[in-house]
Scaffold this motif. Structure first.
Motif, PDB file in Angstrom:
ATOM      1  N   PRO A  37       1.125  -1.161  -0.002  1.00  0.00           N
ATOM      2  CA  PRO A  37       0.053   0.121   0.190  1.00  0.00           C
ATOM      3  C   PRO A  37       0.837   1.204  -0.006  1.00  0.00           C
ATOM      4  O   PRO A  37       0.720   2.705  -1.035  1.00  0.00           O
ATOM      5  CB  PRO A  37      -0.970   0.326   0.998  1.00  0.00           C
ATOM      6  CG  PRO A  37      -1.244  -1.229   1.268  1.00  0.00           C
ATOM      7  CD  PRO A  37       0.503  -1.911   0.760  1.00  0.00           C
ATOM      8  N   GLU A  38       2.132   1.319   0.486  1.00  0.00           N
ATOM      9  CA  GLU A  38       2.320   2.238   0.903  1.00  0.00           C
ATOM     10  C   GLU A  38       3.434   2.479  -0.724  1.00  0.00           C
ATOM     11  O   GLU A  38       3.683   3.786  -0.925  1.00  0.00           O
ATOM     12  CB  GLU A  38       3.385   2.294   1.542  1.00  0.00           C
ATOM     13  CG  GLU A  38       3.094   2.779   3.225  1.00  0.00           C
ATOM     14  CD  GLU A  38       4.551   3.443   4.190  1.00  0.00           C
ATOM     15  OE1 GLU A  38       5.129   4.072   3.771  1.00  0.00           O
ATOM     16  OE2 GLU A  38       4.418   1.847   4.912  1.00  0.00           O
ATOM     17  N   TYR A  78       3.948  -0.497  10.095  1.00  0.00           N
ATOM     18  CA  TYR A  78       3.832   0.362  11.152  1.00  0.00           C
ATOM     19  C   TYR A  78       3.287  -0.112  12.498  1.00  0.00           C
ATOM     20  O   TYR A  78       3.751  -0.152  13.593  1.00  0.00           O
ATOM     21  CB  TYR A  78       2.528   0.870  10.904  1.00  0.00           C
ATOM     22  CG  TYR A  78       1.695   1.327  12.066  1.00  0.00           C
ATOM     23  CD1 TYR A  78       2.145   2.885  11.780  1.00  0.00           C
ATOM     24  CD2 TYR A  78       0.874   1.393  12.796  1.00  0.00           C
ATOM     25  CE1 TYR A  78       1.516   3.933  13.117  1.00  0.00           C
ATOM     26  CE2 TYR A  78       0.280   2.496  13.973  1.00  0.00           C
ATOM     27  CZ  TYR A  78       0.789   3.063  13.520  1.00  0.00           C
ATOM     28  OH  TYR A  78       0.118   4.430  13.636  1.00  0.00           O
ATOM     29  N   MET A  79       3.127  -1.451  12.062  1.00  0.00           N
ATOM     30  CA  MET A  79       2.631  -2.292  13.348  1.00  0.00           C
ATOM     31  C   MET A  79       4.246  -3.142  14.302  1.00  0.00           C
ATOM     32  O   MET A  79       4.174  -3.832  15.533  1.00  0.00           O
ATOM     33  CB  MET A  79       2.354  -4.482  12.790  1.00  0.00           C
ATOM     34  CG  MET A  79       0.883  -3.745  12.822  1.00  0.00           C
ATOM     35  SD  MET A  79       0.064  -3.337  14.815  1.00  0.00           S
ATOM     36  CE  MET A  79      -1.649  -2.007  14.076  1.00  0.00           C
ATOM     37  N   ALA A 127      -3.174   3.634   2.135  1.00  0.00           N
ATOM     38  CA  ALA A 127      -1.702   3.076   3.269  1.00  0.00           C
ATOM     39  C   ALA A 127      -2.694   2.440   4.706  1.00  0.00           C
ATOM     40  O   ALA A 127      -2.187   2.673   5.707  1.00  0.00           O
ATOM     41  CB  ALA A 127      -1.037   3.739   3.405  1.00  0.00           C
ATOM     42  N   ASN A 128      -3.586   3.437   4.808  1.00  0.00           N
ATOM     43  CA  ASN A 128      -4.933   2.723   5.187  1.00  0.00           C
ATOM     44  C   ASN A 128      -5.011   1.645   5.820  1.00  0.00           C
ATOM     45  O   ASN A 128      -5.816   0.986   4.756  1.00  0.00           O
ATOM     46  CB  ASN A 128      -5.955   4.097   6.100  1.00  0.00           C
ATOM     47  CG  ASN A 128      -6.761   3.565   6.830  1.00  0.00           C
ATOM     48  OD1 ASN A 128      -7.172   2.502   7.846  1.00  0.00           O
ATOM     49  ND2 ASN A 128      -7.691   4.270   7.667  1.00  0.00           N
ATOM     50  N   TYR A 136      -7.880   8.449  13.633  1.00  0.00           N
ATOM     51  CA  TYR A 136      -7.495   6.701  13.581  1.00  0.00           C
ATOM     52  C   TYR A 136      -6.594   5.684  13.636  1.00  0.00           C
ATOM     53  O   TYR A 136      -6.222   5.179  12.975  1.00  0.00           O
ATOM     54  CB  TYR A 136      -8.396   6.667  12.523  1.00  0.00           C
ATOM     55  CG  TYR A 136     -10.280   5.483  12.735  1.00  0.00           C
ATOM     56  CD1 TYR A 136     -10.980   4.972  13.272  1.00  0.00           C
ATOM     57  CD2 TYR A 136     -11.058   6.255  11.963  1.00  0.00           C
ATOM     58  CE1 TYR A 136     -11.653   5.582  13.653  1.00  0.00           C
ATOM     59  CE2 TYR A 136     -12.105   7.476  11.244  1.00  0.00           C
ATOM     60  CZ  TYR A 136     -13.032   6.049  12.769  1.00  0.00           C
ATOM     61  OH  TYR A 136     -13.900   5.996  12.858  1.00  0.00           O
ATOM     62  N   SER A 137      -5.920   6.536  14.851  1.00  0.00           N
ATOM     63  CA  SER A 137      -4.346   6.095  14.836  1.00  0.00           C
ATOM     64  C   SER A 137      -4.200   5.604  15.818  1.00  0.00           C
ATOM     65  O   SER A 137      -4.211   5.330  16.829  1.00  0.00           O
ATOM     66  CB  SER A 137      -3.380   7.178  14.245  1.00  0.00           C
ATOM     67  OG  SER A 137      -2.996   7.853  15.431  1.00  0.00           O
TER      68      SER A 137
END
Lengths: 334, 334
Positions: free
Chosen positions: A77-78, A279-280, B72-73, B222-223
Motif C-alpha cells: 500500500p505505501e 507500522y505494527m 495506506a490506511n 484513527y491512529s
DNA sequence: AATTATTAGGTAAACGTTTACTTAAAAGTA
DNA sequence: TACTTTTAAGTAAACGTTTACCTAATAATT
C-alpha cells in the motif's frame, strides 16, 4: 445525452476548433470575449471533455499501470501510495492490478494495459521471465520494474532497495549485540529479495568469522503464521539458537508471539530482527528491531522515473538502488 | 510503429470489418480459412487492439474508478482487493484514487474519472456533500458509495457495514464481562462510521442501564499514536475507568501498548475492544478482542452491485448493510 | 495609399475502431 | 432453368477530439 464539444460550439456559434483551444488553454489567439462566452457555456451545459477521444488523437492516455502481487500485503500500500502521489501530481491516473504472483494473471494484465494504451507500466514481477521480457521489449512501452528486477528486459530501469546491505547490517548488528547462533527464517527463495537478503546474512556472518549453524536457513512464506509455526516447531525440536533474522516483519511478529508464548525472553534469551518496518513493528512489546525499506520513496521514485521515460527525457538514473536503514528497537539487546 | 487493425487487414487482404469481427469473436459469418489466416497474422505482427478507439464507438471503457481516502490506511487494501477481484473477473479494470478525505481532491478525481469515461465509480466519501451529490446526480454515471453513504445522492446505492450494531454488540460483551466504566476513544466524529459506532455504544449502555461516565467520549484520529497518547494522558490524570471501546484496532493497539507500558493488566484491570479485525489484532499479546468488518466482501459486493447498475440490470439490493462479527480474544476477560 | 503583419478564428483530415447495411457469389429449391 | 436463400465479406458512417494549415479582416508600417 452528455454534451460534446460540438454542442458547445454550436451554442457559442464558433467552430469546435475554437472550443478545443479554450478548453486546452491554447487560446492566445482567441479574443477574451469569445473565450469567456465559451467558458460560460461550458459551465452552463456541464460539458466535460471526453479524454478517450482526445487520447485517440494525442496518443497519450495519461494513465500508468501498476502491477503488484497483492495490495492487501502490507508491503505494497505505501509503495502504491508513492506511485499514486507522484503520478497524480503530474496528471496521471493509475490502474491497479493484483497479480498474486501468478504468471498467467501477470500476462493478462500486461495485455490489458497495452490494450488500454497506458503510457507506462510499473511492475513488481513475480519472478524472472524471459518470454515476458521479450514481449515487453518489443512493445516499446516504457516499463520500470520495482522491488525486484527481471533479467533480460532491455533498457532495464529498476528501482530496488539494497536488500543485501539491509540484511548485512541487520545481522552485523545482531552479532555485535552478542548473538552467535543466528538463524534465518526467510520468505520464498524464488523471489529476488529473499535471495539477496540471505546473501547479506551470509556475508555478515562470514565477515565476523562466524560459522553458520546447521539448518540455519528456514524457507517459507512472508506471513505471520509462518513465523509462528516455525518457532513452535523449533521449540518442540529443542533447536539451539539465540538469534532470529526474519525475512520480513510479519514473520518476525509471528515469531515474537511464539517466543513469548513459550516464555522465552526477547531480547535476553533470543534476539529478533525483522525487515520492512511496517507500522505494527512499533505497536508490539518489545518493539521490533527491523530494517526500514523506503517503500513510499520506491513507489514515488519509480513513478518519477517512469514519467521521465514517457516524456523521452532520458532519466539520469537507469537503475536506482535505495539504501535501507536499520532501526534498533527492543528485540535486540544493547 | 504499432500495427493497427488496418495493417492486419491489408496483409490478410480483407477489410478491416472482417478483422474486427474475428478479433471480437463475432465471426459466425467468416469462413474458418480466413479466420485462421487472420489470427495467424495477428499473432505474427503482434497486433493488439486499441481499446481507446473501440471505447470511443462502444461508449464503454470497461473501467471503474475507486475513490478511497488512503490505500495506506490498513482498512482499505482489503476492500480494494475485493473491488478489484470482482471487477477483474468481469473484465473491468480499476483506477485507484486516494482522496485523503480532502474535498478538493475528491472533486478533482470525480472530474478526472468522468473525463476518462469510466463506466462507474465506487466511492468512500469523506463527508456529506450536497453539491457533490448534485453533480453526481446529473452526470448519470453509476455511483455506489461504500463504507459511508452520502445524503442526497439519488438512486442511493450503498454498501455499508452495520456500524451501530457492531459497536452495540461489542459493548454489550464488555458489560457482560463485568466492565462498568467504559469509555470510548473514537475517530473523528465527522465521519459517519464514527457517529454510528458511538450510537451503538450508547445504546448498549442504555439497554444495560449503565450511566455513561463523565467525559466518556474522547474524539481523535484513527491512529495507533492517538490511542497511545490518550491512554497516557488518562493515566497521568488518574482518570477512573475499567474498559475502553476503541473506534478502530489501530487505536486499540496503541492503547494496549500504553496500558502495558504502565503495567496495567489487560484484560484484568482494564478491558479493551477494537474495531476492524486487522491482521495485527492477532499478532499482539493478549490478542485483541475486536469487531470484524467484512472489508473484502464490502468491496466485492460493491463492485458486483456497480456492474449490475452499469449493465442496467436493476440491482435487487439498493442499499446493503453487511453485518459485523464480534471476535472475542484476549483483551476482555471471560 | 499600398504593402505587410497581426489577430481571430475556421477547415478538414486524422486517430483506430465498431456496426448497420449492402453486395456478390454460391447453394438450394421449385 | 429461374428464382430464392444462405454464406462470406465489404462499405462507409460514426464516435469526439486535436492540430496543421488556411483565411479574412483589421492594424501597423512605409
Amino acid at each position: 445525452m452528455k454534451p460534446t464539444i460540438k454542442d458547445v460550439s454550436s451554442i457559442a456559434d464558433v467552430s469546435i476548433a475554437t472550443v478545443s483551444k479554450v478548453v486546452n488553454g491554447k487560446d492566445e489567439n482567441i479574443s477574451s470575449a469569445t473565450r469567456e462566452r465559451i467558458k460560460r457555456i461550458i459551465e452552463e451545459v456541464g460539458y466535460v471533455p471526453n479524454r478517450i477521444a482526445s487520447s485517440l488523437v494525442t496518443k497519450k492516455t495519461k494513465t500508468i499501470g501498476l502491477i503488484i502481487p497483492d495490495i492487501a500485503n502490507p508491503f505494497f500500500p505505501e509503495l502504491a501510495r508513492g506511485v499514486e502521489d507522484f503520478s497524480n501530481k503530474e496528471g496521471y491516473t493509475i490502474i491497479l492490478c493484483n497479480s498474486d504472483n501468478d504468471l498467467e494473471k501477470e500476462d493478462a494484465y500486461i495485455d490489458m494495459l497495452q490494450e488500454k494504451m497506458v503510457d507506462g507500466i510499473i511492475f513488481t514481477a513475480s519472478s524472472n521471465r524471459s518470454e515476458l521480457s521479450i514481449a515487453l521489449n518489443k512493445s516499446s512501452i516504457p516499463v520500470i520494474t520495482i522491488e525486484r528486477n527481471i533479467d533480460g528486459l532491455q533498457s532495464q530501469n529498476t528501482i530496488v532497495s539494497n536488500n543485501e546491505n539491509g540484511a548485512y547490517y541487520a545481522v552485523i548488528h545482531m552479532i555485535e549485540c552478542g548473538y552467535e547462533k543466528i538463524l534465518h527464517i526467510s520468505g520464498p527463495m524464488v523471489s529476488k529479495p529473499a535471495q539477496e537478503r540471505y546473501k547479506g546474512y551470509l556475508r555478515a556472518l562470514k565477515e565476523k568469522n562466524i560459522e553458520p549453524i546447521e539448518n540455519h536457513l528456514i524457507e517459507g512464506k512472508y506471513s505471520g503464521d509462518w513465523g509462528f509455526e516455525t518457532i513452535q516447531n523449533l521449540i518442540s525440536q529443542r533447536f539451539d539458537y539465540d538469534g532470529v533474522f526474519c525475512g520480513n516483519d510479519l514473520i518476525a511478529l509471528g515469531a515474537l508471539k511464539a517466543l513469548q508464548l513459550n516464555n522465552i525472553n526477547v531480547p535476553n534469551q533470543v534476539g529478533l530482527v525483522g525487515y520492512d518496518d511496517i507500522y505494527m513493528a512499533q505497536m508490539v512489546r518489545p518493539e521490533l528491531t527491523t530494517v526500514k525499506q523506503p517503500n513510499y520513496e520506491m513507489g514515488y521514485q519509480a513513478a518519477e522515473m517512469l514519467v521521465l521515460m514517457i516524456n523521452n527525457e532520458e532519466p539520469n538514473l537507469s537503475s536506482e538502488s535505495l539504501e535501507t536503514r536499520l532501526i534498533v528497537r527492543g528485540t535486540t539487546r544493547v
